[in-house]
Design a protein around this motif. Sequence first.
Motif, PDB file in Angstrom:
ATOM      1  N   LEU A 170     102.121  11.971  53.765  1.00 41.60           N
ATOM      2  CA  LEU A 170     102.803  13.231  53.485  1.00 41.60           C
ATOM      3  C   LEU A 170     103.183  13.330  52.010  1.00 41.60           C
ATOM      4  O   LEU A 170     102.972  14.363  51.368  1.00 41.60           O
ATOM      5  CB  LEU A 170     104.054  13.351  54.357  1.00 41.60           C
ATOM      6  CG  LEU A 170     104.914  14.607  54.148  1.00 41.60           C
ATOM      7  CD1 LEU A 170     104.109  15.856  54.472  1.00 41.60           C
ATOM      8  CD2 LEU A 170     106.170  14.537  55.010  1.00 41.60           C
ATOM      9  N   LEU A 171     103.732  12.249  51.463  1.00 39.94           N
ATOM     10  CA  LEU A 171     104.130  12.257  50.053  1.00 39.94           C
ATOM     11  C   LEU A 171     102.920  12.394  49.131  1.00 39.94           C
ATOM     12  O   LEU A 171     102.974  13.101  48.116  1.00 39.94           O
ATOM     13  CB  LEU A 171     104.897  10.975  49.720  1.00 39.94           C
ATOM     14  CG  LEU A 171     106.285  10.834  50.362  1.00 39.94           C
ATOM     15  CD1 LEU A 171     106.891   9.482  50.024  1.00 39.94           C
ATOM     16  CD2 LEU A 171     107.202  11.960  49.898  1.00 39.94           C
ATOM     17  N   GLU A 172     101.842  11.736  49.499  1.00 36.02           N
ATOM     18  CA  GLU A 172     100.624  11.850  48.695  1.00 36.02           C
ATOM     19  C   GLU A 172     100.123  13.296  48.674  1.00 36.02           C
ATOM     20  O   GLU A 172      99.667  13.797  47.647  1.00 36.02           O
ATOM     21  CB  GLU A 172      99.538  10.927  49.251  1.00 36.02           C
ATOM     22  CG  GLU A 172      99.813   9.447  48.994  1.00 36.02           C
ATOM     23  CD  GLU A 172      98.825   8.548  49.719  1.00 36.02           C
ATOM     24  OE1 GLU A 172      97.898   9.101  50.379  1.00 36.02           O
ATOM     25  OE2 GLU A 172      98.969   7.322  49.645  1.00 36.02           O
ATOM     26  N   GLY A 173     100.228  13.954  49.827  1.00 34.56           N
ATOM     27  CA  GLY A 173      99.823  15.355  49.895  1.00 34.56           C
ATOM     28  C   GLY A 173     100.719  16.260  49.064  1.00 34.56           C
ATOM     29  O   GLY A 173     100.289  17.325  48.600  1.00 34.56           O
ATOM     30  N   MET A 174     101.976  15.836  48.866  1.00 36.16           N
ATOM     31  CA  MET A 174     102.929  16.604  48.055  1.00 36.16           C
ATOM     32  C   MET A 174     102.865  16.206  46.581  1.00 36.16           C
ATOM     33  O   MET A 174     103.694  16.617  45.776  1.00 36.16           O
ATOM     34  CB  MET A 174     104.347  16.391  48.596  1.00 36.16           C
ATOM     35  CG  MET A 174     104.539  16.905  50.015  1.00 36.16           C
ATOM     36  SD  MET A 174     106.129  16.401  50.737  1.00 36.16           S
ATOM     37  CE  MET A 174     107.268  17.297  49.686  1.00 36.16           C
ATOM     38  N   LYS A 175     101.878  15.360  46.230  1.00 39.53           N
ATOM     39  CA  LYS A 175     101.653  14.934  44.847  1.00 39.53           C
ATOM     40  C   LYS A 175     102.829  14.138  44.284  1.00 39.53           C
ATOM     41  O   LYS A 175     103.190  14.280  43.113  1.00 39.53           O
ATOM     42  CB  LYS A 175     101.375  16.143  43.940  1.00 39.53           C
ATOM     43  CG  LYS A 175     100.296  17.083  44.437  1.00 39.53           C
ATOM     44  CD  LYS A 175      98.960  16.379  44.548  1.00 39.53           C
ATOM     45  CE  LYS A 175      97.868  17.364  44.994  1.00 39.53           C
ATOM     46  NZ  LYS A 175      96.568  16.698  45.235  1.00 39.53           N
ATOM     47  N   ILE A 176     103.451  13.312  45.116  1.00 41.69           N
ATOM     48  CA  ILE A 176     104.549  12.484  44.653  1.00 41.69           C
ATOM     49  C   ILE A 176     104.471  11.143  45.380  1.00 41.69           C
ATOM     50  O   ILE A 176     104.089  11.075  46.556  1.00 41.69           O
ATOM     51  CB  ILE A 176     105.917  13.147  44.897  1.00 41.69           C
ATOM     52  CG1 ILE A 176     107.023  12.353  44.200  1.00 41.69           C
ATOM     53  CG2 ILE A 176     106.205  13.313  46.378  1.00 41.69           C
ATOM     54  CD1 ILE A 176     108.355  13.070  44.186  1.00 41.69           C
ATOM     55  N   SER A 177     104.791  10.067  44.682  1.00 39.50           N
ATOM     56  CA  SER A 177     104.720   8.733  45.280  1.00 39.50           C
ATOM     57  C   SER A 177     106.094   8.293  45.755  1.00 39.50           C
ATOM     58  O   SER A 177     107.114   8.848  45.356  1.00 39.50           O
ATOM     59  CB  SER A 177     104.184   7.727  44.252  1.00 39.50           C
ATOM     60  OG  SER A 177     105.119   7.568  43.186  1.00 39.50           O
TER      61      SER A 177
END
Length: 334
Positions: free
Chosen positions: A278-285
Amino acid sequence: MSSAQLISALRDAHQAHLCAQLQNEEHWQALMAQASGSLGAVPLGKLVDSDALTTVVDQWLQQALSAQGLQGVVSDVSKAVWEAAEKDPATVGQLLSEDHFEAILEQVLKLQTLREKAVHAAMNHPLVSEMVSEMLYTGIKNFLLEENALAKLPGVSSVMKMGRKSMVGKAMGGMEESIRDYLRKNIRVTLKTGEQWLNKQLTNERIEQLARDGYQRVAPLKPADYLKLVPAGTIDEVVSQSCAIGDETARLDYTRQLVSVGIHAAVQSLSDMPLQTLLEGMKISEEQVREITAPALARGATVLIEQGVLEPFIQWVLDDFYQSEACKKIIDNG
């Protein structure tokens, strides 16, 4: 040292340790990393019970939620944001880029059926009927009087040459109700013709041309210039009405049903998706989340301790164990 003294000393040490930890950024970093390591790969659907969550939200909407209690806060926040927006030099083009505008326009052009229904509803509105009738009447009157159209009719020109123009005006005035009545009776035919004309004119190509031309005109404009024109007191009135409407809407079966469906759909959509994905999809690690969040949590804990709020709460939580029979039994048997 007696058992009671030992228990008290352990509790105090535990309390001091927790207070120090909660003010330490590294503790929060480690805590969040540990949570991520334990739960990061677990699908979110396994961490949330959609039925339980829906029940809580439904009961909240039905019984507890009230925006009116926060009306003053909402009003203050709205006015602060509004005042800041009034001073901001941003243009419409900066707020809505041309690429985003084109993407929205592409979607709008697909709504031809909805567009035709909107035109039909607009053209059949009573206010539009009255407006068109008045425009037609005014046009007819101006043509007959101001353009001297009556003077060209046989028999009328001789009357006007005799200096009796006022009689023509009076005659026209006497026809007012007849003309208005005729227009009212036939306005539907006129409006249907207008609706057909609009639908014929509003082709996708024409809409694209008008929309792009409109965007180019408004892109350089500053919203701040128009926000300043809003009368004082408008925000308070809008907030008051919005809070009242929001409270009523939240309690409707319709709203609660949609919220329930939305929650179940969200959980279902996320059910197979781990937090990392989910975080990867939101462009944040996860590392970025920790870097952003940990300092804020540590500072928040420090403020709560400085205000004397957090320590009594921690003490209350710890007392539940340290004053229990289980704790005393362990100490006594030690």
